[in-house]
Design an enzyme around this catalytic site. Sequence first.
Site, PDB file in Angstrom:
ATOM      1  N   LYS A 230      12.116   4.044 -22.235  1.00  0.00           N
ATOM      2  CA  LYS A 230      12.882   2.819 -22.495  1.00  0.00           C
ATOM      3  C   LYS A 230      13.526   2.873 -23.877  1.00  0.00           C
ATOM      4  O   LYS A 230      14.689   2.492 -24.053  1.00  0.00           O
ATOM      5  CB  LYS A 230      11.966   1.598 -22.411  1.00  0.00           C
ATOM      6  CG  LYS A 230      11.417   1.295 -21.024  1.00  0.00           C
ATOM      7  CD  LYS A 230      10.513   0.073 -21.091  1.00  0.00           C
ATOM      8  CE  LYS A 230       9.870  -0.234 -19.753  1.00  0.00           C
ATOM      9  NZ  LYS A 230       8.969  -1.409 -19.846  1.00  0.00           N
TER      10      LYS A 230
ATOM     11  N   HIS B 100       8.307  12.108  12.212  1.00  0.00           N
ATOM     12  CA  HIS B 100       9.562  12.839  12.391  1.00  0.00           C
ATOM     13  C   HIS B 100      10.194  13.199  11.054  1.00  0.00           C
ATOM     14  O   HIS B 100      11.379  13.523  11.001  1.00  0.00           O
ATOM     15  CB  HIS B 100      10.527  11.997  13.231  1.00  0.00           C
ATOM     16  CG  HIS B 100       9.997  11.689  14.601  1.00  0.00           C
ATOM     17  ND1 HIS B 100      10.085  12.588  15.652  1.00  0.00           N
ATOM     18  CD2 HIS B 100       9.335  10.610  15.078  1.00  0.00           C
ATOM     19  CE1 HIS B 100       9.518  12.054  16.724  1.00  0.00           C
ATOM     20  NE2 HIS B 100       9.049  10.863  16.410  1.00  0.00           N
TER      21      HIS B 100
ATOM     22  N   GLU C 195       0.895   4.336 -11.541  1.00  0.00           N
ATOM     23  CA  GLU C 195       1.064   3.748 -12.866  1.00  0.00           C
ATOM     24  C   GLU C 195      -0.288   3.393 -13.471  1.00  0.00           C
ATOM     25  O   GLU C 195      -0.470   3.438 -14.684  1.00  0.00           O
ATOM     26  CB  GLU C 195       1.953   2.499 -12.790  1.00  0.00           C
ATOM     27  CG  GLU C 195       2.374   1.985 -14.159  1.00  0.00           C
ATOM     28  CD  GLU C 195       3.494   0.976 -14.107  1.00  0.00           C
ATOM     29  OE1 GLU C 195       4.668   1.367 -14.293  1.00  0.00           O
ATOM     30  OE2 GLU C 195       3.209  -0.219 -13.860  1.00  0.00           O
TER      31      GLU C 195
END
Length: 538
Positions: free
Chosen positions: A503, A385, A354
């Site tokens: 937004k 893994h 960000e």
Amino acid sequence: MNKNKITLEQLNLKAKYLSKLTLRKLFEQGEDRNKYVIGFDEFHLDFSKQFIDDDVFAGLQKLAKECDLTFKIKQLLEGSVVNKTENRPALHTALRLPESSRMFVGDSNITSYVHEELRKVEKIVSKVQKGQWRGFSGKPITNIVNIGVGGSDLGPFMVVNALKEYRVNFKNKLEFHFVSSMDGTQLSKILNSINQEESLFIVSSKSFTTIDTFYNANTALEWMLKACTNKELILNQHFIGVSANKVKMAEWGISTANQLMIWDWVGGRFSLWSAIGLTIALSIGYSGFKELLAGAHSMDLHFLNEKHNCNLPIILGLLGVWNTTFMGINAHTVLPYDGRLQFFPNYLTQLEMESNGKSIDNNGNKVSYQTCPVLWGDIGPNAQHAFYQLLHQGTQRVSCDFIAPIKRYGEDKQLKSQHELALANCLAQSRVLAFGNNAISSKSDVPSHKYYNGNQPSSTILIDELTPYTLGGLIALYEHKVFVMAAIWDINPFDQWGVELGKIIANELLDVIKVTDPLMNSFDSSTNSLLKFIKDKN
């Protein structure tokens, strides 16, 4: 960065040259790679497994000098306007200054404001710790629910989980819960596991308008009112607000006594040091929270005062620029070999991407070079893994940070042996990533499907022990690393305009979804089709 043409050309030539070599070759050239090992306080950084030599190391420091890095660091820490698009400083470092320090923004000594809020945090912690903060029925608080998103969630969540061993013994044992998901998944699960009488909600939002946070907060309030219809009593005894917006907190119903302030010069992803860290202080006690701040402040002073060639944040930042912009390595993974740091990579994902996920420089021009890499990570033993297969035998170049505390478990021999196993794996994986099959001295010819290329560069950060103090230093180390990279790239790490448009459009679409007979052709054909499908199903 483009003005430094001579240094850039030199570093580009070195990158082309080193790209044709192997890390094994660099280690075999006879020079002492231990000169790429430095320490500070309880931190030990080994970056010898990076694709660098003396020329590169000197060139990167020269680049930093040409980019006025020392001056930019001073600007950051002295309160100059470094967030140019929002015309304000970025003074998260002021949040961890000792009370005796003086830091001015305009004519105001902001250190006094910071410590005024910290004293409020201390009072709340003491009241809860002594069992004196009671709910509507008179029962003491036992459940703390942090409602936030982004920096108001990721930082406190990470620290509270990392420092569980340092939780204080309150009169009543506290359980901690975190809510950030806008779809209600987390909140509904939490509300089904706690009771109204003993729950305290901390609503954290810098603007106190974030839609994700307020859907969750409103749902929590409605749930509380099912047990007690006295709304004023519920808000006074069960809700605390943390924000830079007093007006919005008051409009929502947070009483003045329950309001904690942050400031517009604190970015969300840098805010855990402020009252946003109330949940942390409730978890490890106020004295533990002060230790967290002290560790970060110690790293601030190191960043400000130490020479570039032995300055941990500067070196990590220069290596990040080297790998991304010059070596063309556009993926970076963070691998802690300690389960307590499980959520640290996720925290760094926001902090780095960000901050530095930008393509426009400080003059408003499109950059001509690669900036922030894609960053992810996991606990090392889990990652071994999961995605280590790609690191070892995939086609992607990836740089890596290994992180591990040296000491753990004290005198418990069995658990100590497990920590030693984790340390062995940490060192083994960085070795294999660097040297591939050449890491095995007794190697013989192997079939191609078992061959390890190596040549994945990495740095290893060792910490004496994981404590509130060292975790504070570790977080500040990466904050400053991000700033160094941004300074070299000439981008602004303190805004995040890239999240705003989504937004706005989400609010438009929410209005359409809620309307019984909406206009279904207001958007692109794909969105219109999806909206129709959703409406038809409802």
